[in-house]
Design a protein around this motif. Structure first.
Motif, short mmCIF file in Angstrom:
data_model
loop_
_atom_site.label_atom_id
_atom_site.label_comp_id
_atom_site.label_asym_id
_atom_site.label_seq_id
_atom_site.Cartn_x
_atom_site.Cartn_y
_atom_site.Cartn_z
N GLU A 51 0.80 -1.23 0.00
CA GLU A 51 0.00 0.00 0.00
C GLU A 51 0.83 1.28 0.00
N VAL A 52 2.12 1.19 0.32
CA VAL A 52 2.99 2.37 0.18
C VAL A 52 3.93 2.14 -1.00
N ASN A 53 4.32 3.21 -1.64
CA ASN A 53 5.19 3.11 -2.82
C ASN A 53 6.67 3.07 -2.46
N ILE A 54 7.00 3.52 -1.23
CA ILE A 54 8.41 3.55 -0.81
C ILE A 54 8.82 2.20 -0.23
N PRO A 55 10.13 1.90 -0.21
CA PRO A 55 10.58 0.61 0.31
C PRO A 55 10.27 0.42 1.80
N THR A 56 9.94 -0.82 2.15
CA THR A 56 9.80 -1.22 3.55
C THR A 56 10.93 -2.20 3.87
N ILE A 57 11.46 -2.08 5.07
CA ILE A 57 12.55 -2.97 5.49
C ILE A 57 12.14 -3.61 6.81
N GLY A 58 12.08 -4.93 6.82
CA GLY A 58 11.54 -5.64 7.97
C GLY A 58 12.60 -6.19 8.90
N ILE A 59 12.22 -6.27 10.18
CA ILE A 59 12.99 -7.04 11.17
C ILE A 59 11.94 -7.74 12.02
N GLY A 60 11.84 -9.04 11.86
CA GLY A 60 10.77 -9.78 12.51
C GLY A 60 9.41 -9.43 11.92
N ALA A 61 9.38 -9.15 10.62
CA ALA A 61 8.13 -8.74 9.96
C ALA A 61 7.82 -9.62 8.75
N GLY A 62 8.43 -10.80 8.69
CA GLY A 62 8.13 -11.73 7.61
C GLY A 62 8.84 -11.45 6.30
N PRO A 63 8.54 -12.25 5.26
CA PRO A 63 9.29 -12.22 4.01
C PRO A 63 8.79 -11.24 2.95
N HIS A 64 7.70 -10.53 3.23
CA HIS A 64 7.05 -9.74 2.17
C HIS A 64 7.49 -8.27 2.12
#
Length: 272
Positions: free
Chosen positions: A203-216
């Protein structure tokens, strides 16, 4: 695999956006000193985070709260001197931006000017909107951070997964969209359900970077001391340990002590 100097192309916010757009995952790790940053940069990591996690792994504090702006600038300066390729992001520490956009701007400018870093990171959504806008208006790139925000740990009272309930999940999505609208170039999503992280990333156009937030998410970040097995007591579910460097160091030092005690070191070849 190490990167050859001639192949180096500096990572920028523009490149990070291009990576998201073409589906290439972004790699991010923490570093706090020159020697480690040099190794991480040479291995091809896209983003180096000079995290306020230095408060834990470098200084031995229980939380990230005690670390100061001066200390963050010291760590960031050390990292910047080592880096040829990676994009370097620095956490603005607790108490240096919340509730006062003028102080946020001063803190961000000090980090950028005194360390040479490329960007700052700030925790929170709507609560810190004014600070985010003020920092961005000065031309300083801002990475957001939502979900489990360690600077607010005493408010949460636990390091458990955030945004499991609908109300908090809805706020997180709204905050992510708000940070994008303000002009943030990326958002860290920490310890939230994988489905929610997937939804935010779509839903956002900018990159998301996860830590403990799964593979997506569009990228992943870990604390370098955790993934290398230097911190022994911290083993959350989301952590993959890529080496047991801690045990290697203990063994090497033990061998050194043994050789000194037994008068084996230094030998004739090791003397002048």
């Amino acid at each position: 695999m190490s990167i050859h100097k001639s192949d180096i192309k500096k990572v920028t916010t523009h490149q990070l956006q291009t990576m998201k757009d073409r589906g290439e995952k972004i790699s991010m790790l923490t570093a706090y000193d020159y020697s480690m940053a040099q190794l991480i940069d040479g291995a091809g990591v896209d983003i180096i985070l000079v995290g306020d996690s230095a408060s834990n792994v470098m200084a031995g504090h229980e939380t990230t709260l005690p670390i100061t702006l001066d200390q963050m600038i010291y760590h960031a300066s050390s990292v910047i001197r080592a880096v040829s390729r990676a994009f370097v992001v620095v956490d603005i520490p607790f108490g240096s931006y919340q509730g006062n956009s003028s102080e946020a701007l001063r803190s961000a400018i000090r980090i950028m000017k005194e360390s040479g870093a490329h960007s700052v990171k700030m925790e929170g959504g709507a609560e810190i909107k004014e600070s985010v806008i003020r920092v961005l208006s000065a031309g300083v790139p801002v990475m957001g951070h939502l979900g489990l925000t360690p600077q607010s740990i005493y408010k949460f009272g636990t390091y458990a997964v955030r945004a499991k309930e609908k109300e908090e999940a809805d706020k997180l999505i709204a905050d992510a969209k708000l940070l994008e609208e303000c002009g943030c170039y990326a958002i860290v999503l920490e310890k939230i359900p994988a489905d929610l992280a997937k939804r935010v990333s779509e839903e956002v156009n900018i990159p998301t970077i996860g830590i403990g937030a799964g593979p997506h998410t569009d990228g992943q970040v870990l604390v370098m001391h955790d993934m290398l097995g230097i911190t022994k007591e911290f083993k959350p579910r989301f952590l993959r340990q890529y080496a047991d460097v801690g045990s290697m160091i203990t063994e090497a030092v033990g061998n050194y002590v043994k050789d000194v005690k037994s008068k084996d070191f230094p030998n004739e070849k090791e003397s002048y």
